[in-house]
Motif scaffolding. Sequence first.
Motif, PDB file in Angstrom:
ATOM      1  N   LEU A 180      50.498 -44.162  40.071  1.00 23.72           N
ATOM      2  CA  LEU A 180      49.115 -44.591  40.247  1.00 23.72           C
ATOM      3  C   LEU A 180      48.731 -45.643  39.211  1.00 23.72           C
ATOM      4  N   GLU A 181      49.259 -45.523  38.002  1.00 27.59           N
ATOM      5  CA  GLU A 181      48.995 -46.544  36.980  1.00 27.59           C
ATOM      6  C   GLU A 181      49.652 -47.868  37.370  1.00 27.59           C
ATOM      7  N   MET A 182      50.853 -47.814  37.922  1.00 28.20           N
ATOM      8  CA  MET A 182      51.521 -49.033  38.370  1.00 28.20           C
ATOM      9  C   MET A 182      50.747 -49.684  39.504  1.00 28.20           C
ATOM     10  N   ILE A 183      50.268 -48.877  40.445  1.00 34.64           N
ATOM     11  CA  ILE A 183      49.472 -49.413  41.551  1.00 34.64           C
ATOM     12  C   ILE A 183      48.172 -50.013  41.019  1.00 34.64           C
ATOM     13  N   LYS A 184      47.587 -49.360  40.031  1.00 36.03           N
ATOM     14  CA  LYS A 184      46.368 -49.883  39.412  1.00 36.03           C
ATOM     15  C   LYS A 184      46.613 -51.257  38.798  1.00 36.03           C
ATOM     16  N   GLN A 185      47.706 -51.398  38.075  1.00 39.22           N
ATOM     17  CA  GLN A 185      48.003 -52.671  37.419  1.00 39.22           C
ATOM     18  C   GLN A 185      48.360 -53.753  38.436  1.00 39.22           C
ATOM     19  N   GLN A 186      48.995 -53.379  39.515  1.00 36.48           N
ATOM     20  CA  GLN A 186      49.435 -54.358  40.509  1.00 36.48           C
ATOM     21  C   GLN A 186      48.327 -54.742  41.485  1.00 36.48           C
ATOM     22  N   HIS A 187      47.347 -53.850  41.668  1.00 39.66           N
ATOM     23  CA  HIS A 187      46.278 -54.107  42.638  1.00 39.66           C
ATOM     24  C   HIS A 187      44.913 -53.973  41.966  1.00 39.66           C
TER      25      HIS A 187
END
Length: 317
Positions: free
Chosen positions: A175-182
């Motif tokens: 979820l943190e990766m998705i947050k940073q990417q989107h």
Amino acid sequence: MPFSEKLPDYRKISVLLFEAFSNHCLANTIEPFRAANTIAREPLYIWQYFSMDGGTVTSSSGLPVETASWPHARPQGDILFLMPSYGFRDLATPRLSHTLRAARERFQLIVGLDTGAWLMACAGLLDGRQATIHWDEFTLFAETFPDIDVLEDRFVLNSDLATCGGASTAIELMLEMIKQQHSAMFSLEVGALFMHGDKLDLHDPYQRMSSHKLVGSATALMRRTIETPLTIPELAGRLKTDQRDLERHFQKEMTMSPLAVYKAIRLREARRLVELTRLSVAEIATRCGYRNASALTRAYRLEFGAPPRTHRSATGP
């Protein structure tokens, strides 16, 4: 999905599996990306499974997964997930270390999940870097690799390397990766599909001061009160925190106010009901805390650029 397909603006994920990998860890890693694709209605992420020799790899719980041969495919892309679990020390061979050093040149980000940090460390990828590992192996990992700054964190995420402490924390890292990417709002929407956002432990002052935990608890409470929305002072009162602190934590984590996030959560629930049910717009308005259909339609158009009826006609009869 084959990597040969031409898809716009997607991220290519490779998962390198080893015998006795954790099926829990695999699900917590891939399902958030599958959910992101579902919400976005386009393939933001594609993935493929590999092993060092190809063929069937079996999880610790007996789940078989068909994999492609890593040496034959020589994959490259955006993210490489390493997923060992039990017996990880026997996996740290010179062959694998060479493979991982070569992969460093072909992937933007390499992520060691569960005990994957051990394999990365043996390959020399973590020297002079911060990392974490499954908590059962934390002390031995720190003693074995003194050149690594080993942290008691749930995950450590940098631009090129990441490590994660176990299966239960993998979803937080994704979820943190998705947050940073989107965006923070998109990550929140993905997390909501898994009911991610634990109830705040009001007896734990350290948890109460954590922006991540407080915002997670606040958004979980928002989701539970969509039909009868709370005021922001009421929300802060329920969480036993000061309203100004709540605003500050939301700006830090979401770059949005609590009120804006609350509204976005309600409207995304409205969009879900528009697309997946035959409820009238008036009924959806009531379920999402709006006075009437007109009020919902105005807010819906501002948020999504089209009225509810447009989304409903686009998703079926």
